[in-house]
Design an enzyme around this catalytic site. Structure first.
Site, mmCIF file in Angstrom:
data_model
loop_
_atom_site.group_PDB
_atom_site.id
_atom_site.type_symbol
_atom_site.label_atom_id
_atom_site.label_comp_id
_atom_site.label_asym_id
_atom_site.label_seq_id
_atom_site.Cartn_x
_atom_site.Cartn_y
_atom_site.Cartn_z
ATOM 1 N N ASP A 150 0.835 -1.194 0.000
ATOM 2 C CA ASP A 150 0.000 0.000 0.000
ATOM 3 C C ASP A 150 0.879 1.257 0.000
ATOM 4 O O ASP A 150 1.857 1.339 0.760
ATOM 5 C CB ASP A 150 -0.901 -0.018 1.235
ATOM 6 C CG ASP A 150 -1.883 1.115 1.272
ATOM 7 O OD1 ASP A 150 -2.768 1.152 0.409
ATOM 8 O OD2 ASP A 150 -1.770 1.970 2.178
ATOM 9 N N GLU B 188 1.714 -0.433 -5.078
ATOM 10 C CA GLU B 188 0.817 0.690 -5.370
ATOM 11 C C GLU B 188 1.742 1.897 -5.502
ATOM 12 O O GLU B 188 2.168 2.480 -4.511
ATOM 13 C CB GLU B 188 -0.198 0.904 -4.249
ATOM 14 C CG GLU B 188 -1.179 2.019 -4.572
ATOM 15 C CD GLU B 188 -2.146 2.309 -3.436
ATOM 16 O OE1 GLU B 188 -3.312 2.644 -3.728
ATOM 17 O OE2 GLU B 188 -1.742 2.207 -2.268
#
Length: 607
Positions: free
Chosen positions: A409, A465
């Site tokens: 993330d 990401e």
């Protein structure tokens, strides 16, 4: 090893330094949510000889502590965490700035009552090697305990230091965390942040892997299903025996296999507090992107909760992975090494902040928290200690929990220069040239380098990401060592624009169908390094995408401020769910268009 005495929690241990209140105030020094308890009085710092001087006195202390079943020895500084060894457990924790430390042991009942059962002061001469505090507890009884640490030292937020003996903090290396047992239910006194403690490991495994082997699919052959572990089976329509749990999800794996899915990407399953906002706003943290401990599976996603000292949660997660592998389904974990649940300076002291705040977080010169995550703090990923922690954690999930890879993330944070930046800290020796300022993007970030070249992690799925909340956008340019894939956010935006009919996107759409060569070909990567998606946990669902031109997040009390604004959606002519028959038919056709586009595009599809 020298034998050291236990000290009962009922006896004075650590006092607040001169000028500091001996009983914590209403909010505690840690700000909102900090643990509030009386700080015990400090005992005089003993010399090494005093700690082991009288054998008879030491034996008496043994009998007082844990029913005389344990001895306290000096211990060793590695490995970090609690490690079951022959005859007992070694505890080791890094803290560079603490002036004093103690190991706190709890029975489950005492933890619930917010009472330390036994407290072991650590002698800085015998129980400290470099910046690692350590102790060995000999005996079997220690396996029936939970543990945490107290640290004393300077409390000066303007200098980035938050040492506070009023808090018993969780070991970052704890393999399970025990606090509340039921999801969404506060402690009996209404406390949404009850005392937490780590699980003391057993010297043996209690789980049967039944010869489990990972499928090891080539990246180009996987079809990913992004799954919220609790949300996947929580609704009554799932008709599972244990809805909203790892065990409940096991019962639906055949459904995923029938869909053609051969890889699930679990939205964060690390320990977090779903009630972190509840006491002030009655809101739940459903998504879990607010990690408390990175080694621990979320205990309240287990049908057993915190039963058996949290070990049942570990085994139930392993059950999910084992049963997925039996069906040819890989398991990828969404990991959030960009920030933690401790937030900014107003947040609670739970673990990292109370152990060594200036090491674990990216700080400005006056102690302010950099906020590249958008969540109050930024994990100091490229600091030597922190990056070794992250690599240790990832290795644990691969070797012990058998997961097949990770989605990182806000992974661009892992490419930023750490605070306390200096060549010795990062590279182990001096370098010529200008110093690099905190937060600067690095072309060869040490953490990504370590992960990419690790003999264990280099062989699993690694998905970035490739952006963060600080404006760093690296889609197509993330440092990749030719093994990292990326969430292709440009694919998402282009496909949404083309299918809703925006002019000028035909050429870009064709590139999406061909695996986005404009992003990945020049860097030597292949179409399968692009993870293609139309919708994910951020922003609109696929149904929302064809139903609303604007978001309406009104029911959760944040005045529509939360959630993604940039959805590139089209309502097909009428806003909202109640629409004419022709509009509803168009919406269904548009959803099929999106789905077909995703499945025929070169690259890895993610549903």
């Amino acid at each position: 090893m020298a034998q050291l005495p236990f000290v009962s929690a009922a006896r004075p241990l650590l006092a607040a330094p001169a000028g500091r209140a001996n009983v914590a105030g209403a909010a505690g020094r840690g700000g909102a949510g900090a643990r509030v308890r009386a700080a015990p009085a400090r005992r005089a710092a003993p010399a090494a000889v005093e700690a082991v001087a009288d054998e008879e006195e030491a034996v008496a202390e043994e009998r007082y502590a844990l029913g005389g079943a344990c001895r306290v020895l000096a211990g060793v500084p590695a490995p970090l965490g609690a490690t079951a060894l022959d005859g007992g457990v070694n505890f080791a924790v890094y803290s560079g700035g603490a002036s004093a430390a103690s190991l706190c042991l709890f029975t489950p009942g005492d933890l619930e009552a917010d009472t330390v059962t036994e407290e072991v002061p650590l002698d800085p001469l015998l129980n400290r090697t470099g910046n690692v505090w350590h102790v060995f507890i000999e005996g079997k009884r220690v396996h029936d305990m939970l543990y945490g640490y107290r640290f004393d030292g300077v409390f000066a937020p303007e200098r980035g230091q938050y040492y506070d003996v009023a808090n018993v903090v969780v070991d970052p290396y704890a393999k399970a965390v025990v606090s509340r047992g039921k999801y969404g239910v506060p402690a009996p006194d209404g406390d949404c942040w009850p005392q937490m403690a780590g699980t003391v490991p057993l010297p043996y495994s209690t789980f049967d892997w039944q010869g489990d082997l990972p499928p090891k699919y080539h990246q180009k052959d996987i079809v990913i299903y992004e799954m919220h572990l609790r949300g996947f089976t929580k609704h009554d329509s799932s008709k599972t025996k244990h809805p909203g749990t790892y065990a409940g999800a096991v019962s639906k794996l055949d459904y995923l296999k029938e869909l053609g899915v051969n890889c699930v990407e679990l939205i964060p399953c690390h320990e977090f507090n779903e009630l972190e906002y509840f006491s002030s706003s009655s809101k739940m943290n459903f998504w879990g992107y607010s990690t408390i401990n990175f080694f621990s599976p979320m205990a309240r996603y287990s049908s057993g909760g915190t039963r058996n000292y949290g070990r049942d949660a570990i085994n139930e997660f392993k059950l999910f992975v084992r049963e997925a592998h039996k069906r040819g389904i890989e398991v990828i974990m969404d990991v959030v090494f960009n920030h933690t649940a401790e937030g900014n300076e107003k947040g609670p002291i739970l673990s990292f902040r109370g152990i060594d705040n200036s090491t674990y977080y990216m700080l400005a010169p006056k102690g302010e928290f950099y906020n590249y995550s958008g969540c109050g703090n930024t994990f100091n990923c490229n600091h030597l200690v922190v990056r070794e922690f992250i690599v240790d954690c990832l290795r644990y999930w691969v070797t012990e929990m058998h997961v097949d890879g990770f989605r990182f993330d806000l992974a661009s944070i892992m490419t930023r220069a750490c605070s306390l930046w200096d060549p010795v800290n990062v590279y182990g020796g001096p370098m010529e040239g200008n110093m690099i300022t905190t937060g600067t993007p690095l072309s060869t970030p040490p953490l990504v380098d370590m992960i990419s070249n690790d003999p264990i992690l280099g062989g699993v799925k690694l998905i970035a990401e490739a952006w963060d909340a600080g404006g760093l956008y690296q889609v197509g340019q993330f440092p990749h060592w030719n093994i990292w894939s990326e969430w292709n956010g440009k694919y998402r935006d282009t496909v949404r624009q083309f299918i809703k009919g925006t002019d000028g996107f035909a050429g870009a759409f064709a590139e999406c169908l061909c695996g986005s060569p404009q992003l990945y070909q020049a860097g030597g990567r292949k179409p399968w390094h692009s993870v293609n998606f139309v919708c994910a946990h951020d922003g609109f669902t696929l149904a929302d995408l064809v139903t609303y031109n604007n978001k309406f997040n009104l029911s959760n009390g944040e005045d529509n401020r939360d959630g993604e604004n940039h959805n590139l959606s089209w309502n097909c002519g009428e806003e909202g769910e109640f629409a004419s028959l022709s509009v509803r038919r168009l919406r269904k056709r548009q959803m099929r268009n999106f789905f077909v586009c995703l499945m025929v595009s070169q690259g890895v599809p993610m549903l």
